[in-house]
Design an enzyme around this catalytic site. Structure first.
Site, mmCIF file in Angstrom:
data_model
loop_
_atom_site.group_PDB
_atom_site.id
_atom_site.type_symbol
_atom_site.label_atom_id
_atom_site.label_comp_id
_atom_site.label_asym_id
_atom_site.label_seq_id
_atom_site.Cartn_x
_atom_site.Cartn_y
_atom_site.Cartn_z
ATOM 1 N N THR A 6 0.819 -1.205 0.000
ATOM 2 C CA THR A 6 0.000 0.000 0.000
ATOM 3 C C THR A 6 0.856 1.260 0.000
ATOM 4 O O THR A 6 0.453 2.298 -0.518
ATOM 5 C CB THR A 6 -0.943 0.003 1.214
ATOM 6 O OG1 THR A 6 -1.668 -1.229 1.240
ATOM 7 C CG2 THR A 6 -1.929 1.148 1.163
ATOM 8 N N TYR A 20 5.173 -12.531 4.017
ATOM 9 C CA TYR A 20 3.996 -11.895 3.418
ATOM 10 C C TYR A 20 3.590 -12.715 2.199
ATOM 11 O O TYR A 20 4.280 -12.736 1.194
ATOM 12 C CB TYR A 20 4.355 -10.449 3.047
ATOM 13 C CG TYR A 20 3.279 -9.634 2.369
ATOM 14 C CD1 TYR A 20 1.932 -10.019 2.361
ATOM 15 C CD2 TYR A 20 3.617 -8.439 1.756
ATOM 16 C CE1 TYR A 20 0.969 -9.238 1.744
ATOM 17 C CE2 TYR A 20 2.658 -7.648 1.138
ATOM 18 C CZ TYR A 20 1.340 -8.049 1.129
ATOM 19 O OH TYR A 20 0.394 -7.278 0.508
ATOM 20 N N LYS A 27 1.849 -12.788 7.203
ATOM 21 C CA LYS A 27 0.633 -12.095 6.776
ATOM 22 C C LYS A 27 0.094 -12.860 5.581
ATOM 23 O O LYS A 27 0.756 -12.955 4.545
ATOM 24 C CB LYS A 27 0.953 -10.644 6.391
ATOM 25 C CG LYS A 27 -0.234 -9.903 5.785
ATOM 26 C CD LYS A 27 0.175 -8.535 5.228
ATOM 27 C CE LYS A 27 -1.004 -7.869 4.525
ATOM 28 N NZ LYS A 27 -0.624 -6.568 3.895
#
Length: 247
Positions: A48, A136, A165
């Site tokens: 992001t 991730y 994650k």
């Protein structure tokens, strides 16, 4: 015992920009907004935050600024992953020098590494630093899945790989990350905003969320109500969040 960086909800923050570059004044205000609204950790330079397109010098300065501004009030986790192992090692070392509390290591994108290749890649990066590292998994962007058995192998073999994650959107996979790693003190964090409640129900320790950028109090409510035993309230908070994230 592995070091837990955080439990609860983290925001994967945006990087405010102007036509002239990074807007640090806006970033400072934004970080305060996150902390004031109860976010448990800050992830800077994640997907992001546009880490794949921001220049190396700017990435370092953004991490430095964030660490200084947050000033230990919540953990700061720096996205330092790359499909270039040597670059990820370098960025992770820089993040540690700059005071980050941990690193978020995305699976190498485009390369489509084998599971054994993923083990070697992540072990090399985590082995170069002393701070905790979170894997991730985001197959929609990288083209490959980190499998639960691969995460378990890394959890067992690399002391400072402390969690993952999971942004696969596959709840069976999230559940397997939890089931296979529950005896090695390895935390699983939900990465899909629309599945935060479901992730908590299968044993996730929290989430790393995009929606925290504009509604941190709502993602916080999903977690806080859940751990307080108010499952109905947690689910209602999830229901309020979903229309925004699905639009």
């Amino acid at each position: 015992m592995k070091k837990t960086i955080f439990t609860g909800m983290a925001t994967a923050i945006v990087t405010p920009m102007t036509a002239n570059g990074i807007d640090y004044e806006a970033l400072g205000r934004f970080l305060e907004f996150q902390i004031e609204n109860g976010i448990n950790a800050i992830v800077v330079m994640g997907t992001t935050g546009e880490n794949a397109t921001i220049e190396y010098a700017d990435q370092k300065e953004i991490i430095r600024f964030t660490v200084e501004k947050v000033a230990g009030r919540v953990p700061v986790i720096a996205g330092t992953g790359s499909n270039n192992t040597a670059h990820a090692v370098m960025m992770s070392k820089e993040a540690q020098k700059l005071g980050a509390d941990g690193c978020l290591l995305v699976a190498p994108y485009y390369n489509k590494a084998t599971q054994n290749g993923l083990v070697r890649h992540f072990a090399a990066i985590a082995g170069a630093v002393d701070i905790p590292c979170i894997l991730y998994n985001v197959p929609s962007r990288t083209g490959s899945n980190i499998l639960p058995e691969t995460a378990l192998r890394l959890a067992n073999e690399v002391e400072n790989i402390v969690g993952i994650k999971d942004t696969s959107g596959d709840m069976t996979l999230t559940e397997e990350f939890v089931r296979r790693n529950r005896d090695v003190d390895f935390k699983v964090f939900g990465g899909k905003d629309t599945l935060l409640y479901a992730s908590l129900c299968v044993g996730a320790a929290g989430g790393v969320c995009t929606a925290g950028n504009f509604m941190p109090e709502l993602i916080g409510a999903v977690y806080e109500k859940y751990v307080a035993g108010d499952l109905k309230g947690s689910l209602e908070a999830q229901f309020k969040l979903n229309p925004v994230r699905l639009s």
